[in-house]
Scaffold this active site. Structure first.
Site, PDB file in Angstrom:
ATOM      1  N   LEU A  21       0.828  -1.206   0.000  1.00 39.19           N
ATOM      2  CA  LEU A  21       0.000   0.000   0.000  1.00 39.19           C
ATOM      3  C   LEU A  21       0.860   1.252   0.000  1.00 39.19           C
ATOM      4  CD1 LEU A  21      -2.972  -1.017   2.338  1.00 39.19           C
ATOM      5  CD2 LEU A  21      -2.836  -1.021  -0.161  1.00 39.19           C
ATOM      6  N   HIS A 138       4.920   5.278   1.395  1.00 36.51           N
ATOM      7  CA  HIS A 138       3.767   4.549   1.919  1.00 36.51           C
ATOM      8  C   HIS A 138       2.561   5.482   2.059  1.00 36.51           C
ATOM      9  CE1 HIS A 138       1.404   1.737   4.285  1.00 36.51           C
ATOM     10  NE2 HIS A 138       2.303   0.821   3.986  1.00 36.51           N
ATOM     11  N   HIS A 139       1.387   4.923   1.755  1.00 34.77           N
ATOM     12  CA  HIS A 139       0.158   5.724   1.822  1.00 34.77           C
ATOM     13  C   HIS A 139      -0.154   6.168   3.246  1.00 34.77           C
ATOM     14  CE1 HIS A 139      -3.561   7.401   0.485  1.00 34.77           C
ATOM     15  NE2 HIS A 139      -3.588   6.737  -0.644  1.00 34.77           N
ATOM     16  N   ALA A 140       0.419   5.512   4.243  1.00 34.88           N
ATOM     17  CA  ALA A 140       0.250   5.984   5.621  1.00 34.88           C
ATOM     18  C   ALA A 140       0.945   7.314   5.844  1.00 34.88           C
ATOM     19  CB  ALA A 140       0.798   4.942   6.602  1.00 34.88           C
ATOM     20  N   PHE A 403      -1.725   1.882  -6.117  1.00 34.45           N
ATOM     21  CA  PHE A 403      -1.734   0.568  -5.473  1.00 34.45           C
ATOM     22  C   PHE A 403      -3.028  -0.168  -5.798  1.00 34.45           C
ATOM     23  CE2 PHE A 403      -3.613   3.517  -2.423  1.00 34.45           C
ATOM     24  CZ  PHE A 403      -4.750   2.834  -2.007  1.00 34.45           C
TER      25      PHE A 403
END
Length: 454
Positions: A21, A138-140, A403
């Site tokens: 992700l 990262h998408h976080a 993603f």
């Protein structure tokens, strides 16, 4: 440590080997005239010297007793820049297809959670005296739009400016919140959950009634297709650009927006691709489309809420490209007008409902037992409108690399860039063969739209 918002931590909780992700981007640059053969090598050394790293890119995820078992951000004060900033090369002359194959492999690997969640790859040897960069975050940590803004901040409109700094070293106008220290309260952990659960069912019911009255596409009305299967971790990536003048000229003739034309191109390409696989369903495919509602007739307490999620029927069951485009234009316009009648809370709740069906996919058996909430995501991320440069090298293409989730084996993301529209198409390597053909189908779809418009 600093508490991580629940919306960000979900990207860590849902991630697995089969479902990396991170968001990413591929950029192509022309090497400046007169540059020597070691230009890219020297550029790599120069980037490694930019060790003044902004706090955002020092964040690494941690959880333990001090964070009550929840994900939090901790600052990495001993970041190994050589690990994150990597130099690669294609065998000269490196074909674009070889570059896309390399990006496909890089995109399928997980980021190391023991380090800050980003990588930057400098790729030498691209044909035409060019080099490329592939960046994944990262998408976080950031979403696609934020990642694009990070890119733009490191670029300049002046080709003579050789004092450019890479994105991890460029200071944002608003400083990032520091993440060192030990402040972490239980109330901070639970506040995000409370916010998420605080959307009253009555708000959702009211919004749903409005959507039904407007005959908008609802979740779980999409047909089951070869796009909606369990996926593996390996990826295929295809990318290509089209002149924005062609898109805008077609828009003037048809009354469609750039985004409408992009959706119609995608719809035409999907129809051709699925026909090629003998897998086109009788019912139209449905795309989840994030849209900007800025300028829509929202209530005065909107407080900056300007993004909604629309489910758009792509009319892939219709052979006529003009009729297909007309249906897409009507669907998007109706949906935007309907959202303009809702409150910001209703827009937030209903957008979560539209997209939320995909969150069921990680549950074992859900992909096989339930119809898809939608067939794929098609998103448009605004990019720079002017010619941009980095250290004298001209940016000639910027391609989003998004993603995939289980049940969503294909993603189409595009961005505008200085007179071109750049498409990035990501697919599950195991599920979708011959993804490179999709680029030809996109071009054929645009040609047939132009012919239909006269």
């Amino acid at each position: 440590m600093m508490p991580m918002p629940i919306t960000d931590s979900m990207f860590l909780l849902l991630e697995s080997r089969e479902h990396p992700l991170h968001v990413a981007g591929l950029q192509l640059y022309d090497i400046p005239d007169g540059a020597g053969p070691d230009y890219v090598y020297d550029l790599h050394r120069k980037m490694l010297a930019a060790a003044d790293i902004q706090p955002l890119f020092r964040r690494r995820p941690r959880r333990g007793l001090t964070s009550f078992g929840q994900w939090a951000w901790q600052s990495d004060d001993d970041l190994d820049l050589e690990y994150h900033v990597r130099l690669s090369a294609l065998p000269r002359p490196g074909k674009i297809r070889q570059l896309l194959e390399l990006v496909s492999r890089l995109h399928g690997s997980l980021l190391d959670r023991h380090r800050p969640l980003w990588e930057f790859h400098l790729i030498d040897g691209v044909e035409g005296n060019r080099y490329a960069t592939y960046t994944k975050v990262h998408h976080a940590l950031v979403d696609g739009a934020s990642a694009t803004r990070q890119l733009v901040r490191m670029l300049t409109t002046d080709p003579a400016d050789l004092d450019c700094r890479p994105f991890w070293s460029v200071r944002p106008k608003t400083p990032s919140k520091p993440v060192n220290g030990t402040e972490f309260s239980l109330s901070a952990v639970t506040s995000g959950v409370s916010d998420a659960l605080g959307i009253a069912p009555a708000v959702v019911r009211t919004g749903l009634q409005t959507l039904r009255e407007q005959a908008m596409t609802m979740p779980f009305q999409a047909p089951k297709t070869v796009l909606n299967v369990n996926i593996g971790g390996a990826r295929r990536f295809a990318a290509q650009s089209w002149p924005m003048d062609r898109i805008r000229d077609l828009g003037r003739k048809t009354g469609a927006t750039v985004n409408d034309i992009a959706l119609a191109m995608s719809a035409g390409a999907l129809r051709r691709y699925l026909l090629e696989l003998n897998a086109l369903p009788a019912a139209p495919l449905v795309a989840m489309v994030p849209v900007s509602l800025r300028g829509a007739r929202l209530s005065s307490d909107a407080t900056g809420n300007s993004v909604g999620t629309i489910l758009c029927s792509l009319a892939t069951d219709i052979p006529d490209p003009a009729v297909r485009l007309d249906q897409i234009v009507t669907t998007m316009l109706t949906s935007k007008r309907t959202y303009a009648q809702l409150t910001p809370l209703q827009i937030t709740a209903l957008s979560a409902l539209m997209a939320g069906g995909a969150a069921l996919a990680p549950i074992p058996g859900m992909t096989q037992l339930t119809p898809p909430a939608f067939n794929l995501i098609i998103s448009n991320v605004p990019g720079p409108t002017e010619e941009m440069y980095f250290d004298g090298a001209k940016l000639t293409g910027t391609y989003p690399v998004s993603f995939l989730l289980d049940g969503q084996a294909l993603n189409i993301t595009l961005t505008s860039h200085a007179g071109s529209l750049d498409f990035g198409v990501v697919g599950c390597r195991r599920s979708l063969p011959h993804l490179q053909h999709f680029l030809g189908h996109l071009d054929a779809a645009l040609v047939e739209l132009e012919r239909a418009a006269g």
